[in-house]
Design a protein around this motif. Sequence first.
Motif, PDB file in Angstrom:
ATOM      1  N   SER A 120      27.280 -28.599 -26.099  1.00  0.00           N
ATOM      2  CA  SER A 120      26.150 -27.925 -26.727  1.00  0.00           C
ATOM      3  C   SER A 120      24.847 -28.195 -25.985  1.00  0.00           C
ATOM      4  O   SER A 120      24.010 -27.296 -25.816  1.00  0.00           O
ATOM      5  N   ARG A 124      22.775 -25.279 -22.777  1.00  0.00           N
ATOM      6  CA  ARG A 124      21.409 -24.789 -22.939  1.00  0.00           C
ATOM      7  C   ARG A 124      20.671 -24.724 -21.617  1.00  0.00           C
ATOM      8  O   ARG A 124      19.618 -24.079 -21.523  1.00  0.00           O
ATOM      9  N   SER A 183      19.088 -17.971 -23.332  1.00  0.00           N
ATOM     10  CA  SER A 183      20.431 -18.405 -23.697  1.00  0.00           C
ATOM     11  C   SER A 183      21.122 -17.413 -24.626  1.00  0.00           C
ATOM     12  O   SER A 183      22.344 -17.449 -24.773  1.00  0.00           O
ATOM     13  N   GLY A 194      25.655 -21.282 -18.783  1.00  0.00           N
ATOM     14  CA  GLY A 194      25.071 -22.611 -18.864  1.00  0.00           C
ATOM     15  C   GLY A 194      25.605 -23.552 -17.799  1.00  0.00           C
ATOM     16  O   GLY A 194      26.537 -23.226 -17.048  1.00  0.00           O
ATOM     17  N   THR A 206      25.081 -18.209 -29.755  1.00  0.00           N
ATOM     18  CA  THR A 206      25.153 -18.765 -28.411  1.00  0.00           C
ATOM     19  C   THR A 206      26.288 -19.768 -28.303  1.00  0.00           C
ATOM     20  O   THR A 206      26.767 -20.316 -29.305  1.00  0.00           O
ATOM     21  N   SER A 215      26.069 -22.698 -27.085  1.00  0.00           N
ATOM     22  CA  SER A 215      25.549 -24.009 -27.471  1.00  0.00           C
ATOM     23  C   SER A 215      25.634 -24.207 -28.983  1.00  0.00           C
ATOM     24  O   SER A 215      26.067 -25.267 -29.464  1.00  0.00           O
TER      25      SER A 215
END
Length: 712
Positions: A243, A247, A264, A271, A402, A404
């Motif tokens: 996570s 980002r 994002s 990422g 997302t 994340s």
Amino acid sequence: MGPRIGPAGEEPPTPDKATMPSEDTAGEDASPAPRDLRPSVFYNIKFFVLCHSLLQLTQLMVSGYLKSSISTVEKRFGLSSQTSGLLASFNEVGNTTLIVFVSYFGSRVHRPRLIGCGAVLVALAGLLMTLPHFLSEPYRYDHSNPEDTPQDVQASLCLPTTPAPALALSNSSCSSYTENRHLTMVGIMLTAQTLLGVGGVPIQPFGISYIDDFAHHSNSPFYLGILFAVTLMGPGLSFGLGSLMLRLYVDINRMPEGGIKLTSKDPRWVGAWWLGFLISAGAVALAAIPYFFFPREMPKEKRELHFRRKLLTIAASPASKGEDSPLEQSLGESQKKQDGLAQIATDLTVIQFIKVFPRVLLRTLRHPIFLLVVLSQVCMSCMAAGMATFLPKFLERQFSITASYANLLIGSLTIPSAILGIVVGGVLIKRLHMGPLRCGILCLLGALLGLLLTTPLFFTGCSAHRIEGIAQRPAMQPEPGLFPSCMEACSCPADGFNPVCDPSTHVEYITPCHAGCTSQVVQEATDKSQPQVLYTNCSCVEGGGPVLGGSCDSACSYLVLPFMLLVSAGTAAFSITHTPSFMLILRGVKKEDKALAVGIQFMLLRVLAWMPSPVIHGSAIDTTCVHWALSCGRQAVCRYYDHDLLRTRFIGLQFFFKTGTMVCFALVVAILRQQDKEARAAATVSGPGSSPGLQQKLLVSEPERKREDSRV
């Protein structure tokens, strides 16, 4: 002189005046031993438990990190879900090929040193996983550009003066070198995953056996409980690390001039998946250092030495010379059994072990309880492997969140729920003193509860919004657009991807060019958020636009939390069956076959569940794709899915395996009930006509049997 550590595996000599105060005398103040003569910290089993907990924690971070970034790796290297599932399952290939030999080697080798070597191999495999990032060129999120021009959003606009479609330029760059580079990256990751499995082979089995051999017999379960509790935090930390890392932009170490214009939330965002492998591999390397200093064998803990010396004193007393005490007899019998098992493993050569193993395997599989419980665990492992590998991607696609945020939800909800379920299962067995039949009933109730809790997942979601020019169902023709001839002069690249959304109609276009947009406006944000990109003069949009950059938000994003709460509750219910199912396996085979039965169990779980399940789930996900990205004429990553079909097939696979688990546990309960009835009938028949000695034996053995069944 202070206490001296004798040769490994030998009993310490009879304590003299110097050693008695410091090691054996309770309640007396002993003079402190000189600092240079005190036992090393590496001769302390508690320190080994601490080191091994940290090692297994970091090892699971490395092996579980790929699952947290599976969708990101797919976008970065153009992989299908089937290929990424194969990549995840290769972790089990190396592990499966070598795990059986752990039962053969046993304590013949220097276990701490071999654990350290395996940890070093795991760290090297983690570093190897990052190599494709450094060997590949910087990520290009706008594939409609030729490779020798900078990334610019202008390439996605409708430009009628374009002499030729960008697709021709893109195809001209396709060569054997490009394809070989793609295969090389995939091959490197497959090799790294295989080495990751090989390195993990000696870590857990040798660590558990080392703790059990040299810890006090009353402390060993406590130490192993600490070990498992800390180890279970590894998958949660891997999702938490994913996570954080996702980002960051993938090329954070080689950002282009002027930065990037992605957020994002953009579907083209990739990422920094590789950074998590570097961090977790470094943690494994640090955790491996102490293992090269632990001895091959260490003395038992102090209370064990006290216990043995008391037994020797009792045995040497005149009253016990004529006849052995019952305690001594039972200890001698258990020691003979242990020595016999060790002797079997020690006397066999590798060739003899390979020849004997199939016979032991067939003999073990003939036990119906063992076979059914292992099949139930296979079904649960298939469910867990598919969920762990593709649940982050499912959440991203189904609820438009997302990567994340998806990892954060899994790491903070699902993983702790699994740990809670395992703890609850163990506590229930201990508090209720459950025998085999009650363990089977607990497993059946847990599986039934988990099935009921996850059934509403079929209806927790919504259909995908309309994507202009793309069919809503696989293998269907796309629907005609609002203005069929609006972009004929735009020369839009077929493999371009820069989605825009019409907020008034909630219709998405693959690129601004497909919407017929000819200009771009950037609105600066008043706060610290990213600026908003608008595209205007769009001939394919009713009213001419404007349209917003990025995909349209899902209409049911608010359902992601109820969905995850149901998943977590079902996971906790199924995790309750973990400990009682292991108890059923240990009770379902002969004592001399328990060690190999556990090895066979883990081998079957890897071969039948953890290896094929990610590939099966990935293939099912691929069948729901409605629009594939093309790379040199081949299918690469899927860009759009049919949400209803994706939810039905992904949750349907989970439902199938959960149903199989419940059916197997129901058969286990039926067999155990029948065995219990037969045992009661035999006791009733032998009761009235039997001798008083036999009746007394039955009365005495019943509490003993219950006490034995209650042991975990």
